[in-house]
Design a protein around this motif. Structure first.
Motif, PDB file in Angstrom:
ATOM      1  N   SER A 389       0.899  -1.126   0.167  1.00 29.98           N
ATOM      2  CA  SER A 389       0.063  -0.016  -0.112  1.00 29.98           C
ATOM      3  C   SER A 389       0.727   1.219  -0.015  1.00 29.98           C
ATOM      4  O   SER A 389       0.578   1.982  -0.741  1.00 29.98           O
ATOM      5  CB  SER A 389      -1.003  -0.043   1.135  1.00 29.98           C
ATOM      6  OG  SER A 389      -2.037  -0.784   1.020  1.00 29.98           O
ATOM      7  N   ARG A 393       0.691  -0.053  -4.756  1.00 29.37           N
ATOM      8  CA  ARG A 393       0.290  -1.241  -5.253  1.00 29.37           C
ATOM      9  C   ARG A 393      -0.886  -1.657  -4.469  1.00 29.37           C
ATOM     10  O   ARG A 393      -0.908  -2.898  -3.572  1.00 29.37           O
ATOM     11  CB  ARG A 393       1.451  -2.246  -5.372  1.00 29.37           C
ATOM     12  CG  ARG A 393       2.162  -1.725  -6.288  1.00 29.37           C
ATOM     13  CD  ARG A 393       1.895  -1.528  -7.697  1.00 29.37           C
ATOM     14  NE  ARG A 393       1.271  -3.127  -8.384  1.00 29.37           N
ATOM     15  CZ  ARG A 393       1.640  -3.846  -8.805  1.00 29.37           C
ATOM     16  NH1 ARG A 393       2.891  -4.035  -9.075  1.00 29.37           N
ATOM     17  NH2 ARG A 393       1.027  -5.025  -9.296  1.00 29.37           N
ATOM     18  N   HIS A 394      -2.138  -1.063  -4.478  1.00 32.57           N
ATOM     19  CA  HIS A 394      -3.435  -1.363  -3.633  1.00 32.57           C
ATOM     20  C   HIS A 394      -4.033  -2.807  -3.950  1.00 32.57           C
ATOM     21  O   HIS A 394      -4.415  -3.528  -3.195  1.00 32.57           O
ATOM     22  CB  HIS A 394      -4.142  -0.354  -3.803  1.00 32.57           C
ATOM     23  CG  HIS A 394      -3.694   0.936  -3.428  1.00 32.57           C
ATOM     24  ND1 HIS A 394      -2.953   1.314  -2.116  1.00 32.57           N
ATOM     25  CD2 HIS A 394      -3.626   2.056  -4.089  1.00 32.57           C
ATOM     26  CE1 HIS A 394      -2.607   2.534  -2.115  1.00 32.57           C
ATOM     27  NE2 HIS A 394      -2.966   3.259  -3.327  1.00 32.57           N
ATOM     28  N   ASP A 395      -3.824  -3.153  -5.253  1.00 29.24           N
ATOM     29  CA  ASP A 395      -4.344  -4.363  -5.680  1.00 29.24           C
ATOM     30  C   ASP A 395      -3.559  -5.623  -5.156  1.00 29.24           C
ATOM     31  O   ASP A 395      -4.115  -6.559  -4.544  1.00 29.24           O
ATOM     32  CB  ASP A 395      -4.270  -4.570  -7.195  1.00 29.24           C
ATOM     33  CG  ASP A 395      -3.036  -4.503  -7.848  1.00 29.24           C
ATOM     34  OD1 ASP A 395      -2.022  -3.588  -7.352  1.00 29.24           O
ATOM     35  OD2 ASP A 395      -2.779  -4.797  -8.852  1.00 29.24           O
ATOM     36  N   ALA A 421      -7.367  -0.703   1.632  1.00 32.61           N
ATOM     37  CA  ALA A 421      -6.980  -0.911   0.219  1.00 32.61           C
ATOM     38  C   ALA A 421      -8.005  -0.975  -0.752  1.00 32.61           C
ATOM     39  O   ALA A 421      -7.971  -0.497  -1.845  1.00 32.61           O
ATOM     40  CB  ALA A 421      -6.299  -2.405   0.355  1.00 32.61           C
ATOM     41  N   LEU A 422      -9.362  -1.257  -0.233  1.00 32.38           N
ATOM     42  CA  LEU A 422     -10.379  -1.321  -1.177  1.00 32.38           C
ATOM     43  C   LEU A 422     -10.888   0.267  -1.354  1.00 32.38           C
ATOM     44  O   LEU A 422     -11.234   0.537  -2.621  1.00 32.38           O
ATOM     45  CB  LEU A 422     -11.722  -1.881  -0.329  1.00 32.38           C
ATOM     46  CG  LEU A 422     -11.440  -3.471  -0.582  1.00 32.38           C
ATOM     47  CD1 LEU A 422     -12.726  -4.063   0.590  1.00 32.38           C
ATOM     48  CD2 LEU A 422     -11.833  -4.036  -1.542  1.00 32.38           C
ATOM     49  N   ASP A 424      -8.658   2.703  -1.309  1.00 33.67           N
ATOM     50  CA  ASP A 424      -7.809   3.198  -2.373  1.00 33.67           C
ATOM     51  C   ASP A 424      -7.974   2.772  -3.832  1.00 33.67           C
ATOM     52  O   ASP A 424      -7.570   3.554  -4.665  1.00 33.67           O
ATOM     53  CB  ASP A 424      -6.452   2.764  -1.962  1.00 33.67           C
ATOM     54  CG  ASP A 424      -5.880   3.530  -0.679  1.00 33.67           C
ATOM     55  OD1 ASP A 424      -6.536   4.753  -0.748  1.00 33.67           O
ATOM     56  OD2 ASP A 424      -5.225   2.885   0.035  1.00 33.67           O
ATOM     57  N   LEU A 425      -8.710   1.646  -3.766  1.00 33.56           N
ATOM     58  CA  LEU A 425      -9.063   1.240  -5.126  1.00 33.56           C
ATOM     59  C   LEU A 425     -10.476   1.759  -5.619  1.00 33.56           C
ATOM     60  O   LEU A 425     -10.838   1.340  -6.843  1.00 33.56           O
ATOM     61  CB  LEU A 425      -9.218  -0.349  -5.118  1.00 33.56           C
ATOM     62  CG  LEU A 425      -7.754  -1.052  -5.184  1.00 33.56           C
ATOM     63  CD1 LEU A 425      -7.933  -2.514  -4.665  1.00 33.56           C
ATOM     64  CD2 LEU A 425      -7.046  -0.666  -6.375  1.00 33.56           C
ATOM     65  N   ARG A 427     -13.356   1.076  -4.312  1.00 40.18           N
ATOM     66  CA  ARG A 427     -14.519   0.289  -4.039  1.00 40.18           C
ATOM     67  C   ARG A 427     -14.959   0.412  -2.604  1.00 40.18           C
ATOM     68  O   ARG A 427     -14.958  -0.203  -1.501  1.00 40.18           O
ATOM     69  CB  ARG A 427     -13.875  -1.189  -4.010  1.00 40.18           C
ATOM     70  CG  ARG A 427     -13.384  -1.537  -5.539  1.00 40.18           C
ATOM     71  CD  ARG A 427     -12.605  -2.671  -5.699  1.00 40.18           C
ATOM     72  NE  ARG A 427     -12.935  -3.958  -4.854  1.00 40.18           N
ATOM     73  CZ  ARG A 427     -12.388  -5.249  -5.355  1.00 40.18           C
ATOM     74  NH1 ARG A 427     -11.210  -5.310  -5.813  1.00 40.18           N
ATOM     75  NH2 ARG A 427     -13.007  -6.285  -4.595  1.00 40.18           N
TER      76      ARG A 427
END
Length: 469
Positions: A389, A393-395, A421-422, A424-425, A427
């Protein structure tokens, strides 16, 4: 540059903190008239002894060298009784007189190094990077600290004192090095690019585990264990990595405390990184590097171990001069490693290790069993996700948090980090579910409340923009 921006982004929300002579190379035309290394700029440490980095890590020692600086620190927040209190934190160096372009290039290079290191996980023969954290606007790699022995030695260079090392010791350290490199290549490392005695640490400590559980040979405890360090730095300077350094860094040597250094050489339209004397001929020609380039570099190291010589003969300041033949059973191995043509060398460290193990058997030594790779536990998976993170590279981070929750779904911090993380993506609705789960487990997680509110606002804005469309 566009590829780099796609890979590395910025942080937005709060996360839970990590839990604690042979055929010699030809004269390279591009370097016949190479300029002398430029004078080093003065190193400026942003922290001094006694400072606390991020309010957590107390600086005990400062080790400047190359393009990075390492702080030996005491972790005041290590809660696990098995977690080490003394760590090494590495970050990029600030230098007086450095312009913005130079500093930005080094920051990007350091991000690439951090990515390479975190991907390696845990291996006995590699210095472990436990996490990547961000303090004071800069990235730090938290690594295991390899303390010196009672004679102040913790690198291979310390053992090169003018006389040959015992054959069995050379063979053991050589096979351990090959084990470490095999693991690194299995994790996607294409080339280390700066193999030298300074980057081969020697440890007599095994993380508190009984020796027989690691290597079935008690002689190991008296001669130490190889720990490979500094993955990823030299390679990012290759033109294929899209890192362009300004003209002022052409042929610049960055010295470290031991006298070694990383040199940036401009070859054609690009540049290559490495240490004079250890760089393979094809790299100096600008033809790129692969595992066989590392085999060449390690062949030079093997030569130094069988001679005990800490220095190397050079031509044009960068290229290895022809080496004198030595009376050693290792000479045929060294000779093959140093072949000018890459196709004539060992094509992998597995093939090189087979040769070294055969010599070890003939010398009456015991060949160690294959090293078992320890599976990461839940906290280690979470730390790895936290690191990805911080690298944008959040995925990848999300996949790590899922692995952590698959092992231990009762940790509020793991759910908090997955939610971040979600978010940051983009979602947000899924993120809110994770934040709610974190709060069910631990209602005191203030970051979960904060992130949930931020996610709710972002989700509402997303729905509003959809309505406008």
């Amino acid at each position: 540059m566009n590829l780099w921006r796609a890979l590395f982004g910025s942080m937005r929300r709060q996360s839970a903190a990590p839990t604690a002579s042979a055929s010699q190379p030809e004269n390279i035309p591009a370097l016949r008239n190479a300029p002398a290394p430029l004078a080093n700029r003065k190193f400026e440490s942003p922290f001094k002894i006694g400072d606390r980095i991020g309010g957590r890590y107390e600086v005990r020692r400062i080790l400047g060298g190359g393009m990075g600086v390492v702080y030996v620190v005491y972790d005041h927040e290590a809660r696990n009784v098995l977690a080490p209190k003394i760590l090494a934190l590495k970050t990029f160096q600030d230098r007086s007189g450095q312009n913005f372009a130079e500093q930005h290039a080094l920051e990007r290079a350091f991000e690439k190094e951090a990515s390479a290191w975190i991907a390696l996980d845990d291996h006995l023969c590699i210095v472990q990077a436990t996490s990547v954290q961000k303090f004071h606007g800069r990235l730090f790699i938290a690594m295991e600290y390899i303390p010196p022995d009672d004679r102040g030695r913790n690198t291979l260079r310390h053992f090169l004192v003018g006389h040959p090392l015992p054959l069995e010791q050379v063979l053991r350290w050589g096979t351990q090095f090959c084990h470490g490199m095999e693991h690194a290549f299995s994790k996607g490392v294409l080339c280390h690019r700066d193999i030298k005695p300074d980057n081969i640490l020697i440890s007599v400590y095994f993380k508190g585990l009984p020796l027989p559980e690691i290597i079935p040979d008690n002689k190991m405890i008296t001669i130490g264990c190889v720990k490979i360090t500094d993955f990823g730095l030299a390679g990012v300077l290759d033109q294929s990595m899209d890192v362009e350094l300004p003209e002022g860094l052409t042929a610049t040597t960055e010295k470290n405390a031991e006298g070694g250094g990383l040199t940036v050489l401009r070859v054609g339209k690009g540049q290559v990184g490495g240490t004079p004397g250890y760089v393979a001929p094809e790299v100096l020609r600008g033809d790129g590097a692969d595992v066989r380039s590392d085999v060449y570099s390690f062949g030079v190291v093997l030569y130094q171990m069988v001679t005990g010589n800490p220095s190397l003969p050079l031509v044009n300041r960068y290229q290895l001069a022809p080496l004198a033949r030595v009376d050693s059973v290792l000479w045929p191995v060294i000779e093959r490693c140093l072949q000018a043509e890459a196709r004539s060398r060992y094509q992998s460290f597995k093939l090189l290790r087979d040769e070294l193990e055969d010599l070890l058997r003939r010398a009456g030594g015991v060949v160690s069993s294959p090293l078992e790779i320890k599976e990461l536990n839940a906290a280690e998976w979470s730390n790895k996700g936290f690191s990805w993170s911080n690298l944008g590279r959040h995925d990848v981070a999300l996949a790590c948090y899922d692995r952590a929750l698959g092992i231990d779904g009762s940790s509020g911090s793991f759910w908090l980090n997955k939610g971040k993380a979600l978010s940051d993506l983009g979602r947000e609705e899924e993120a809110i579910v994770c934040f709610d789960r974190a709060l069910e487990i631990d209602p005191t997680l203030a970051a979960a409340f904060n992130n949930k509110g931020t996610a709710a606002l972002a989700s509402r804005a997303q729905r509003g923009s959809h309505c406008l469309l």
